[in-house]
Scaffold this motif. Structure first.
Motif, mmCIF file in Angstrom:
data_model
loop_
_atom_site.group_PDB
_atom_site.id
_atom_site.type_symbol
_atom_site.label_atom_id
_atom_site.label_comp_id
_atom_site.label_asym_id
_atom_site.label_seq_id
_atom_site.Cartn_x
_atom_site.Cartn_y
_atom_site.Cartn_z
ATOM 1 N N GLU B 220 41.597 41.467 32.221
ATOM 2 C CA GLU B 220 40.312 41.454 32.485
ATOM 3 C C GLU B 220 39.718 41.129 33.740
ATOM 4 O O GLU B 220 40.787 40.066 34.046
ATOM 5 C CB GLU B 220 39.428 41.041 31.294
ATOM 6 N N THR B 221 39.279 41.208 34.260
ATOM 7 C CA THR B 221 38.434 40.811 35.065
ATOM 8 C C THR B 221 37.071 39.789 35.084
ATOM 9 O O THR B 221 36.021 40.814 34.329
ATOM 10 C CB THR B 221 38.006 41.650 36.167
ATOM 11 N N TRP B 222 36.622 38.731 35.784
ATOM 12 C CA TRP B 222 35.223 38.534 35.733
ATOM 13 C C TRP B 222 34.406 39.478 36.302
ATOM 14 O O TRP B 222 34.700 39.906 37.288
ATOM 15 C CB TRP B 222 35.175 36.997 36.497
ATOM 16 N N ALA B 223 32.571 39.798 36.194
ATOM 17 C CA ALA B 223 31.999 40.450 37.131
ATOM 18 C C ALA B 223 32.100 39.265 38.127
ATOM 19 O O ALA B 223 31.704 38.163 38.575
ATOM 20 C CB ALA B 223 30.901 40.423 35.961
ATOM 21 N N ALA B 224 31.360 40.302 39.226
ATOM 22 C CA ALA B 224 30.520 39.173 40.363
ATOM 23 C C ALA B 224 28.827 39.749 41.132
ATOM 24 O O ALA B 224 29.175 41.058 40.681
ATOM 25 C CB ALA B 224 31.829 39.710 41.378
ATOM 26 N N LEU B 225 28.650 38.933 41.917
ATOM 27 C CA LEU B 225 27.197 39.918 41.995
ATOM 28 C C LEU B 225 27.490 39.138 42.939
ATOM 29 O O LEU B 225 27.145 38.125 43.824
ATOM 30 C CB LEU B 225 26.175 38.730 41.096
ATOM 31 N N LYS B 226 27.213 39.866 44.330
ATOM 32 C CA LYS B 226 26.598 39.868 45.440
ATOM 33 C C LYS B 226 25.804 39.900 46.551
ATOM 34 O O LYS B 226 25.646 41.427 46.477
ATOM 35 C CB LYS B 226 28.509 40.480 46.294
ATOM 36 N N TRP B 227 24.495 39.059 47.083
ATOM 37 C CA TRP B 227 23.971 39.395 47.801
ATOM 38 C C TRP B 227 24.423 39.112 49.101
ATOM 39 O O TRP B 227 24.378 37.816 49.392
ATOM 40 C CB TRP B 227 23.093 38.278 47.236
ATOM 41 N N ARG B 228 23.357 39.673 49.391
ATOM 42 C CA ARG B 228 23.457 39.613 51.189
ATOM 43 C C ARG B 228 22.085 39.109 52.164
ATOM 44 O O ARG B 228 20.996 39.693 51.362
ATOM 45 C CB ARG B 228 24.112 40.151 52.271
ATOM 46 N N PHE B 298 27.822 35.145 42.563
ATOM 47 C CA PHE B 298 27.687 34.420 41.057
ATOM 48 C C PHE B 298 28.389 35.654 40.747
ATOM 49 O O PHE B 298 28.726 36.801 41.269
ATOM 50 C CB PHE B 298 26.404 34.975 40.777
ATOM 51 N N ARG B 299 29.248 34.934 40.350
ATOM 52 C CA ARG B 299 30.994 34.885 39.455
ATOM 53 C C ARG B 299 30.244 34.789 37.827
ATOM 54 O O ARG B 299 30.524 33.575 37.879
ATOM 55 C CB ARG B 299 32.813 34.651 39.769
ATOM 56 N N SER B 300 31.294 35.331 37.229
ATOM 57 C CA SER B 300 31.432 35.420 36.316
ATOM 58 C C SER B 300 31.833 36.557 34.653
ATOM 59 O O SER B 300 32.053 37.579 35.189
ATOM 60 C CB SER B 300 29.571 35.483 35.744
ATOM 61 N N PRO B 301 31.993 35.626 33.570
ATOM 62 C CA PRO B 301 32.749 36.705 32.643
ATOM 63 C C PRO B 301 31.746 37.524 31.861
ATOM 64 O O PRO B 301 31.830 38.499 31.076
ATOM 65 C CB PRO B 301 33.720 36.051 31.697
ATOM 66 N N ALA B 360 55.469 34.510 30.066
ATOM 67 C CA ALA B 360 54.532 35.089 30.084
ATOM 68 C C ALA B 360 53.248 35.209 29.528
ATOM 69 O O ALA B 360 53.366 34.610 28.514
ATOM 70 C CB ALA B 360 55.237 37.028 30.535
ATOM 71 N N GLY B 361 51.995 34.992 30.211
ATOM 72 C CA GLY B 361 50.501 35.307 29.519
ATOM 73 C C GLY B 361 49.432 36.101 29.670
ATOM 74 O O GLY B 361 49.965 36.490 30.781
ATOM 75 N N ASP B 362 48.326 35.988 29.284
ATOM 76 C CA ASP B 362 47.511 36.529 29.373
ATOM 77 C C ASP B 362 46.753 35.957 30.764
ATOM 78 O O ASP B 362 46.303 35.007 30.271
ATOM 79 C CB ASP B 362 46.670 37.452 28.273
ATOM 80 N N SER B 363 46.622 36.408 31.557
ATOM 81 C CA SER B 363 44.924 35.941 32.421
ATOM 82 C C SER B 363 43.800 36.427 33.002
ATOM 83 O O SER B 363 44.127 38.072 32.316
ATOM 84 C CB SER B 363 46.199 36.198 34.077
ATOM 85 N N VAL B 364 43.170 35.829 33.165
ATOM 86 C CA VAL B 364 42.195 36.253 33.984
ATOM 87 C C VAL B 364 41.756 36.213 34.806
ATOM 88 O O VAL B 364 42.200 35.168 35.635
ATOM 89 C CB VAL B 364 40.486 36.105 33.100
ATOM 90 N N THR B 365 41.062 37.604 36.082
ATOM 91 C CA THR B 365 40.633 37.123 37.247
ATOM 92 C C THR B 365 39.913 37.076 37.905
ATOM 93 O O THR B 365 38.423 37.736 36.999
ATOM 94 C CB THR B 365 41.276 38.518 38.319
ATOM 95 N N VAL B 366 39.663 36.123 38.432
ATOM 96 C CA VAL B 366 38.166 35.576 38.817
ATOM 97 C C VAL B 366 37.800 36.963 40.233
ATOM 98 O O VAL B 366 36.371 37.064 40.883
ATOM 99 C CB VAL B 366 37.286 34.715 39.269
ATOM 100 N N ALA B 367 38.853 36.465 40.690
ATOM 101 C CA ALA B 367 39.160 37.166 42.392
ATOM 102 C C ALA B 367 38.921 38.217 42.032
ATOM 103 O O ALA B 367 39.653 39.051 41.348
ATOM 104 C CB ALA B 367 40.137 36.344 42.998
#
Lengths: 426, 426
Positions: B220-228, B298-301, B360-367
């Protein structure tokens, strides 16, 4: 000297005022911004164009033009060969998106005034004890190349020619090669005997306007403390890198900017401070910044206050570096001591203003000017005309025609007095 | 499916590993930095050079090369005309002063793996139900042009081609004209039937290294909030302008950067935040900055956490604007929702790893990754190999050869399984 003893002052006539207006208007078109301002960075193509305009105008009006090795443009009006020169001038370069008046006014008013004075003196057959000259100093603003006041500092030997040539802009272009590119790299410095220096400038503050004065006679300057500070952190991905592992050079810069502001606020009207330039590397949305460079300024009438600030602020910077896991380096420190302009010239400027019926008061300058460089080597007079609302380094910078003409009248009369009666200010 | 039912896996031989090493080494030389990193911004001259290298390599190894209208480079290995493609890839562009592995590894490992698989399948006479393809996505990094993931987003129609073409770099060069200049502006988008997408990438975190794993299967991935965000103040002289009259856009930015950091810190490990890019205007030492533009992340699961942050932070920004006398505008807001990668493909990746004896293991991506774009339209698998110390977007980014080869072995086996037995992951 009492007012009654001042000889009658001849004044620029309507033709001369029109000549100034036309020259100023031609200058304003070079590097003009849509909002009515000026964007004419030192040694840029636009700076080259306005120098060409100025040089041709000087040629046409009987000046001998000399370009020195740092690009300063001198227009010499030699009345009495071998006599020293009364020099006036300022600068034709601007800040980015700035105003049409800052610097430009002093150069063009000086050139116009000299033409009128020379005509009158030659017509009268008077053999003046001094000659006249006007100068456009290179890179007064320090916007594209740091430090500021480059041309006048090299002229007065406060800065070496080699150091000045080596200054680089953001693209790594040196001032020397930029001057060469626009055709304003002269062969050598000019060895000009100087009797006095006079600079007319817009006030860039609102004191004259508020007090209803036409002329400000600058008696002293504030001191300025200028630091260039670098934070080194670590470049990393803004996503996965845990917050605790980051060494964010921009976060360190942010804390510094807030602290610079707070330092001035705690000293009330006795201190101004700013961070005007901040360079961020690599400055990419997804990368923790690894390097920031800040240009920090503290200004105050009191050197003691700035000394205290310097000590305290160095500790603050080390604290910020420690808290953000960055390394701090103070790359350069410059203290510009406060100084007093020449008393005799200031008094003479007041006397002439009074005779011309121009209400004048004493001023203080917080901003740096080429006159500050010059005052270290020759009697110097710095004069202000009003700036509407005090707005400067901004496209909305404005001085009314009537105020520009008042300044020109004073400059003309004052230069003529100094030129014909150099003892009058001693 | 039990492990025992998996057919024997053919593996890349020593020649193939050497071919990968040579290709990776050739890539690393293009845009190489003295410190051993890579500086290869999207659609730059260096990006053009590495694309040329890649295109020629694909040609020589039997791929059909297609450049689409957003510059994505596809190498198609058609085994069974008319069958859908198993696509793999990543990106050849880099951040400024970044590492050699990020993105590049996935493209070159994918291309090498496909050559080996195609040789084996053709030699065996096996008629594969799927074809294979590799892709280099344009501007994954979003360093020179924003937003990131441009090529994959246009491919999946999450972004229009016109919007992507119109993206401008700092000099106002559009992505379209930059692609044209390096010869990578294709005529049209490619309409490619896709069965699955697989991306192999360096982890850019230190979890695999810490846990002694060779492979991370991203679930799974983290959510990301990007503001300019833009602050508008007033350009003025840093000297005479009284502190109380200043409307300093850089001071507003500084308070914002500190607040962005504080917001993440208060949520502990559940949030990462950053301001990676800050543009300052006019950015001259003697001018109060009139405009700053910040790229905030801002990034968060947890999307709920980000929703709360968005509300609270908007109030914080308005507060900062009020206190600094500036105007605030949130120029763009982008919420990238968290998502789960394809379950069946993840399970298959685990099974194949096990069979290859790769821990191997499960991963999460923040990027963010192009796989995130692709997972919205096709079954997608995102795999990680270890990054030493988790360092990325940094010249010191490093993955050992043994880890690169492990990843290539897994990718090769996995692609072959998906290609020959597409039902195995459903």
């Amino acid at each position: 000297m009492s007012i009654s003893s001042i000889p009658e002052l001849v004044q620029p006539n309507a033709d001369e005022l029109r000549a100034f207006d036309a020259l100023f208007s031609a200058s304003s078109a070079i590097g003009a911004t849509p909002a009515g301002g000026l964007h004419r960075l030192a040694a840029s193509a636009q700076d080259g164009q306005v120098r060409d305009l100025f040089r041709i105008w000087l040629d046409e009006h009987g000046f001998d033009v000399h370009i020195d090795a740092i690009g300063n443009v001198f227009g010499l009006m030699t009345l009495t060969p071998g006599a020293p020169y009364v020099l006036c001038g300022s600068h034709l370069d601007s800040q980015p998106s700035a105003g049409r008046f800052d610097g430009v006014y002093g150069v063009l008013a000086g050139a116009t005034a000299i033409v009128g004075i020379a005509q009158r003196l030659r017509a009268s057959g008077h053999r003046a004890p001094c000659n006249l000259a006007v100068v456009d100093w290179t890179n007064e603003e320090g916007a594209r190349f740091q430090p500021s006041l480059t041309g006048s500092s090299v002229f007065t030997r406060a800065m070496s020619l080699d150091d000045a040539w080596a200054c680089e802009d953001r693209q790594g272009v040196t001032l020397k090669s930029a001057l060469e590119q626009i055709g304003y790299l002269g062969d050598a410095m000019l060895d000009l005997p100087i009797a006095a220096y006079v600079e007319m400038h817009v006030e860039q503050a609102s004191n004259l306007e508020r007090e209803g004065l036409a002329i400000g006679v600058v008696r002293e300057t504030w001191a300025a403390l200028k630091w260039r500070v670098r934070f080194d952190g670590e470049q990393n991905h803004t996503g996965p890198t845990p917050m605790a592992d980051r060494r964010d050079a921009l976060l360190a810069a942010a804390h510094t900017i807030a602290a610079v502001h707070a330092e001035a606020v705690r000293h009330g009207a006795q201190m101004h401070s700013s961070v005007g330039r901040l360079d961020v590397y690599p400055n990419s949305p997804n990368v923790v910044p690894s390097r920031t460079i800040l240009h920090i300024e503290f200004r105050s009438p009191s050197t003691a206050l700035l000394d205290g600030t310097a000590t305290r602020f160095e500790a603050t910077l080390r604290n910020i570096a420690e808290q953000t896991g960055t390394r701090i380096e103070i790359e350069s420190r410059q203290l510009r001591a406060p100084l007093k302009l020449h008393d005799g010239l200031s008094r003479l400027a007041h006397d002439v203003s009074l005779q011309l019926d121009l209400p004048a008061g004493d001023s203080v300058t917080v901003a740096g000017h080429d006159a500050i460089s010059m005052s270290r080597v020759t009697p110097t007079c710095l004069l202000f005309v009003p700036s509407r609302g005090g707005v400067s380094h901004n496209e909305a910078e404005y001085t009314a025609d009537a105020d520009l003409h008042n300044g020109l009248r004073l400059l003309s009369a004052l230069l003529e007095r100094i030129c014909t009666e150099p003892s009058s200010y001693l």
